[in-house]
Design a protein around this motif. Sequence first.
Motif, PDB file in Angstrom:
ATOM      1  N   PHE A 584       0.739  -1.529   0.101  1.00 42.18           N
ATOM      2  CA  PHE A 584      -0.230   0.589  -0.053  1.00 42.18           C
ATOM      3  C   PHE A 584       0.995   1.243  -0.012  1.00 42.18           C
ATOM      4  CE2 PHE A 584       0.230  -2.022   4.350  1.00 42.18           C
ATOM      5  CZ  PHE A 584       1.002  -1.317   4.788  1.00 42.18           C
ATOM      6  N   LEU A 585       2.331   1.385  -0.028  1.00 40.00           N
ATOM      7  CA  LEU A 585       3.052   1.928   0.150  1.00 40.00           C
ATOM      8  C   LEU A 585       3.582   3.130  -1.488  1.00 40.00           C
ATOM      9  CD1 LEU A 585       4.903   3.422   2.378  1.00 40.00           C
ATOM     10  CD2 LEU A 585       6.831   2.287   1.023  1.00 40.00           C
ATOM     11  N   SER A 586       3.124   3.942  -1.692  1.00 40.83           N
ATOM     12  CA  SER A 586       3.009   4.444  -3.203  1.00 40.83           C
ATOM     13  C   SER A 586       4.527   4.775  -3.700  1.00 40.83           C
ATOM     14  CB  SER A 586       2.209   5.819  -3.048  1.00 40.83           C
ATOM     15  OG  SER A 586       3.079   6.766  -2.125  1.00 40.83           O
ATOM     16  N   ALA A 587       4.308   4.804  -4.844  1.00 38.90           N
ATOM     17  CA  ALA A 587       5.648   4.641  -4.706  1.00 38.90           C
ATOM     18  C   ALA A 587       6.770   5.600  -5.026  1.00 38.90           C
ATOM     19  CB  ALA A 587       5.502   4.660  -6.693  1.00 38.90           C
ATOM     20  N   GLN A 588       6.348   7.416  -4.664  1.00 41.25           N
ATOM     21  CA  GLN A 588       7.165   8.166  -3.835  1.00 41.25           C
ATOM     22  C   GLN A 588       7.265   8.204  -2.729  1.00 41.25           C
ATOM     23  OE1 GLN A 588       4.207   8.865  -5.368  1.00 41.25           O
ATOM     24  NE2 GLN A 588       3.699  10.831  -6.428  1.00 41.25           N
TER      25      GLN A 588
END
Lengths: 591, 198
Positions: A584-588
């Motif tokens: 769930f961690l976004s790419a940025q």
Amino acid sequence: MATKAAPAHHEAAHDHAEHPHPGFWRQYVFSVDHKVIGIQYAVTGLLFLLFGFCLIMLMRWQLAFPGRALPWLGQLLGEARMPGGSMLPEFYNELGAMHGTIMVFLGVVPLAVGGFGNFVLPLQIGAPDMAFPRINMASYWSYFLGGITMLASFFVPGGAAQSGWTSYAPLAVIAGQGQTIWLLGMVLLITSSLLGSINFIVTTVQLRAPGLTWFRLPFFVWAQLVTSFLLLLAFPPLEAAGIMQLMDRVAGSSFFMPSGLVVSGQQVAYTGGGNPLLWQHLFWFLAHPEVYVLILPAFGIVAEVIANNTRKPVFGYKMMVYAVWFLGFMSFIVWAHHMFFTGMGTTMAAFFQTTTMIISIPSVVLLSSLLLSLWGGSIRFNAPMLFALAFLPMFGIGGLTGLPLGLSAADIPLHDTYYVIGHFHYVVAPGTLFALFAGIYYWFPKATGRKMNDFLGKLHFWPSLIFMNGIFMPMFIQGLAGVSRRLYDGGASYDFAQDVIHWNVFMSMSAWGLGLSQIPFIINFFRSIKHGEKVGDNPWDATTLEWAAPSPPPHGNFITEPSVHRGPYEYSVPGHPSDFTPQFLSAQKAG
Amino acid sequence: MEIPYTVAERPDTGLNNGKIAIWLFLASEVMLFGALFASYLMLRMGAAPGAWPRGDSILNVPLATVNTVVLITSSVTMVMAWASLKRNDFGKFRLYQALTVLAGFGFLGIKYVEYSTKFHHGLFPSTNTFLAIYFTLTGLHGLHVIGGMAVNAYLWGPGSKLWKTSPEHFTNRVENSGLFWHFVDLVWIFLFPILYLL
């Protein structure tokens, strides 16, 4: 229907669906929240496991000390079952039939599928709930009623079902009233599993969070999905068989009654023309896929726990997914390897032993992948991981000892001996049950916000592992010596069994020891609800979606709708600051 | 809290939740009746030579033919009911839905006549295996007819309130109950030749 049960103590609550205080009954009893239903399933399943285990502990007294009076408890069970404290053969049969029925249909499957599936699956795919919350509730209550029906059958005249968990005809057709109650209970359980399996499949297909593509699903979800298909398609034939057996018993038809059947020197009052083998075909058409219903969720749990505690991706994730589908498909065409002894002919036997050898390939793929996952990992030996690790060799022993049973020639000396009991108990008891314990220790923090005590967990694990082997390993010895699984005296009256029956006392002691080893678990379970170590949302530093929700998750699960950016097991990614990169961690943020 | 895709279709699967659920349910129904048909085969193949009676020597073929027509007609009216909703004609829907339920009653009435004649002549499931499978299969099918009628009657009556608030959701429900009704019809299409004609 359930809205009626909610006491309307908040007059202003017109929008009851969104209301934060739904009332005691609605929140804890007739809940439509998948997490509450999952916990209801799990707790009920655990209670039935304990009850079914008590039945076998009682039987093991008779096997270890045939005919000897059981002090104290023997009197308590009454003259009709244990006159003078020693067990009647009829009661022994009751215990045997109900042990199997309760462990399989009321214990392991409800805990593995109803409990873990309900609680974990929607969280892992980022869904607010199951696709059909009210059907989900109906599924639990149908299971509950089925369980009550089964328990009630102990109190009808003649006692509970006595024809084994397989209820083979014609024995079951001419058995006492308990068998009719057994059939009615099964209809309720089959309804429950039908409602549940449809719900699981629709939820998995439809409610995956944005970005959660098929090959980003945790393996646990795949295992539950295939399990649901097995339940959906394999149970109806047993329902058909149950209806026919009910017709035979109640309406006097002869589906399973051959012509000219003589029982105790008397011709039975049936017109005949039926076929007892028909029951076996229909029963095993369910019951072989059922074996995979017992084992696949366990594989799912173990994959999650192993990936998390080795801090590296599971080995061969895609191959495991293909293997689990192939396994599910093949499980529909192996059923007659339970019937090599019925005289169905060598052509049939050749076909089914071939398919049986083929189905062992995906099983080996799954087991090997999990074993190879350990290679090079920095393993954390906490309670869930110990149970998951023990699952591998225990299931391995269970699986490998199954191969001789799948070959029709080798099956001839082994059929219906204690070897068979040893084989499938290794699969289900130290196999599946250990995986389920791993799951309980692993997801307990998500359900309660607190961890279970690790020391008590180890105090639960080590004696359990030793006693499990103490019970089941000698069964192979007895089985190879030819001791039948159905002997009321454990083989005492058979010459050929004399060399190996001294193991009976050892096995019974181990069984009672296993019972005692569960006490740390029970203490730990209840103590940790209130007094366990408080933990955050992601206490195991895990990567899958359920750890994005608060612990415990509120109704509706996630504070903000999660989105998925990568595969399920991104542990120890080179260059990433921590050793886990959640889905769930976004790419940025992941950098 | 709202469950997604109860009414709208999920873009990547192109389906709503109910549609998948009804097809899965029908798949399990296929396995249920499939097992019974397989049992029929196994019992008939295993019967002693000459022991298995021809269906038409015991059962009433003309009545069953009428029943086949009644059930097929009800499948047509079921489609018309759904199509009326699609054309936004709620009045027509009520008419066709009522006809579907009435046809169900007609089917059950004829079945009742058949059953009671059999009982009158002393023919029961215990008489022989043919009658056992006949009563089991048609009885289970009859229960499915009753179930389908109950759902259709509910959608004709109190369930139709949903049309006012969410016409699309209601139309989907009628479509799904229609799928079940067609399945029940289809089972009969198999039962009729196998039990009555062969």
